[in-house]
Motif scaffolding. Structure first.
Motif, PDB file in Angstrom:
ATOM      1  N   ARG A  12       0.490  -1.153  -0.335  1.00  0.00           N
ATOM      2  CA  ARG A  12       0.079  -0.202  -0.290  1.00  0.00           C
ATOM      3  C   ARG A  12       0.819   0.959  -0.777  1.00  0.00           C
ATOM      4  N   TYR A  43      -5.326   5.771   8.341  1.00  0.00           N
ATOM      5  CA  TYR A  43      -6.162   5.877   7.777  1.00  0.00           C
ATOM      6  C   TYR A  43      -6.078   4.302   7.052  1.00  0.00           C
ATOM      7  N   LEU A  46      -7.958   2.530   9.047  1.00  0.00           N
ATOM      8  CA  LEU A  46      -9.898   2.090   8.680  1.00  0.00           C
ATOM      9  C   LEU A  46      -9.924   1.591   7.619  1.00  0.00           C
ATOM     10  N   THR A  47      -8.538   1.490   6.654  1.00  0.00           N
ATOM     11  CA  THR A  47      -9.385   0.978   5.303  1.00  0.00           C
ATOM     12  C   THR A  47      -8.737  -0.554   5.191  1.00  0.00           C
ATOM     13  N   SER A  49      -8.807  -3.463   6.810  1.00  0.00           N
ATOM     14  CA  SER A  49      -9.376  -4.110   7.457  1.00  0.00           C
ATOM     15  C   SER A  49      -8.660  -6.139   7.503  1.00  0.00           C
TER      16      SER A  49
END
Length: 325
Positions: A12, A43, A46-47, A49
């Motif tokens: 990422r 961030y 939250l994204t 998972s």
């Protein structure tokens, strides 16, 4: 439905984004980097998972193993993620030569000295992990002319950070052996390096990218976990002194622990399976020991205890075979 193998997880963040963070660090220093890290980690939490579930799982296993009465909350997971971000700062600092020997405590320094004195007669294998900051050991090693350290990495993983750092310090790519899969050619190359008195670093806490079932199960934080046979079989083939290495950050200081593991991990024909099982169990035991020293510095954000078979793990082995042809 089988879970995806760790190697199927995409990196990422872009190379440009990482380069921007490096620039911010160089211009403004750690204080602004850490400040920016707060919303960035928020961030990703939250994204991400899957990584978040893995963190919860690991922290709960840790709490159960240590019999902690405290429940694992979201802020513990955030702290786990944040420490991962801090480790990125530490890698940047190391490769930009901002980490000096005054920042590092070497445990068992006599072992490092013995390795220096043995060169060029004999090399060694260092088996590390994704606990702490192994990259920092390699960066420090670049400034030690008496210890040439080679790191074995899989080509298609964790290269964005490497590419970003290389822009600021070309030495970041030095002695980095990139492979898609382990084979005879890689073993021969590594054997040559060891015979020349060099050190090869491999990690022992990631299962094979391409093959199912090449694992032994060993107790880790109270539950059996799959550990790849590959690193230990490779160390056996290299037939040289083997050490365990860990780099943990404690009280703002980097602590490098080097442990003698074996004069040689060479396996005999009789009792090979039992020998390999014993070796892997010893590695898992020491990994657990150091994990308890720095629990938030364990950076395997996937289901580490997932069984390594086709019913539980999904590998895109067909595509990977095509990639290596």
């Amino acid at each position: 439905m089988p879970d995806k193998h760790w190697s199927a997880t995409q990196e990422r963040g872009s190379t440009f984004g990482i380069q921007l963070l490096v620039w911010i660090y160089r211009v403004f220093g750690q204080w602004l980097f850490r400040l920016i890290l707060i919303p960035v980690i928020g961030y990703f939490m939250l994204t991400g998972s899957k990584a978040k579930r893995a963190s919860y799982q690991y922290l709960r296993r840790l709490a159960e193993h240590t019999r902690s009465p405290k429940a694992v909350r979201w802020y513990h997971v955030y702290q786990h993620f944040f420490q991962f971000g801090v480790s990125a700062i530490d890698k940047i600092r190391a490769w930009l030569n901002d980490v000096t020997l005054d920042d590092v405590t070497f445990h068992n320094p006599e072992m490092f000295q013995q390795l220096r004195e043995k060169r060029p007669k004999a090399g060694a294998v260092f088996i590390g992990s994704h606990l702490g900051n192994l990259e920092l050991c390699r960066a420090i090693g670049e400034n030690d002319s008496d210890l040439k350290i080679n790191a074995l990495v899989f080509t298609k993983h964790a290269l964005k950070f490497q590419a970003a750092i290389e822009k600021f310090n070309p030495n970041a790519q030095l002695n980095l052996i990139q492979v898609d899969s382990m084979g005879a050619e890689t073993a021969i190359e590594l054997k040559e390096k060891v015979d020349q008195g060099e050190i090869v670093i491999i990690v022992g806490d990631r299962t094979s990218v391409t093959q199912y079932g090449r694992v032994n199960y060993a107790d880790f934080l109270g539950q059996p976990a799959p550990f790849s046979q590959g690193p230990f079989i490779l160390a056996s083939l290299l037939d040289c002194p083997t050490y365990l290495i860990f780099c943990l950050k404690q009280s703002g200081q980097y602590h490098i622990y080097l442990e003698h593991f074996a004069d040689s991990l060479k396996l005999t024909r009789t009792g090979k399976k039992q020998q390999l099982q014993s070796i892997i169990e010893n590695y898992a035991s020491r990994l657990e020991y150091y994990c308890l020293k720095a629990p938030y510095q364990w950076f395997n954000f996937f289901n580490f205890w997932q069984k390594d078979d086709e019913n539980h793990i999904s590998r895109n082995t067909k595509q990977k075979r095509e990639d290596t042809q």
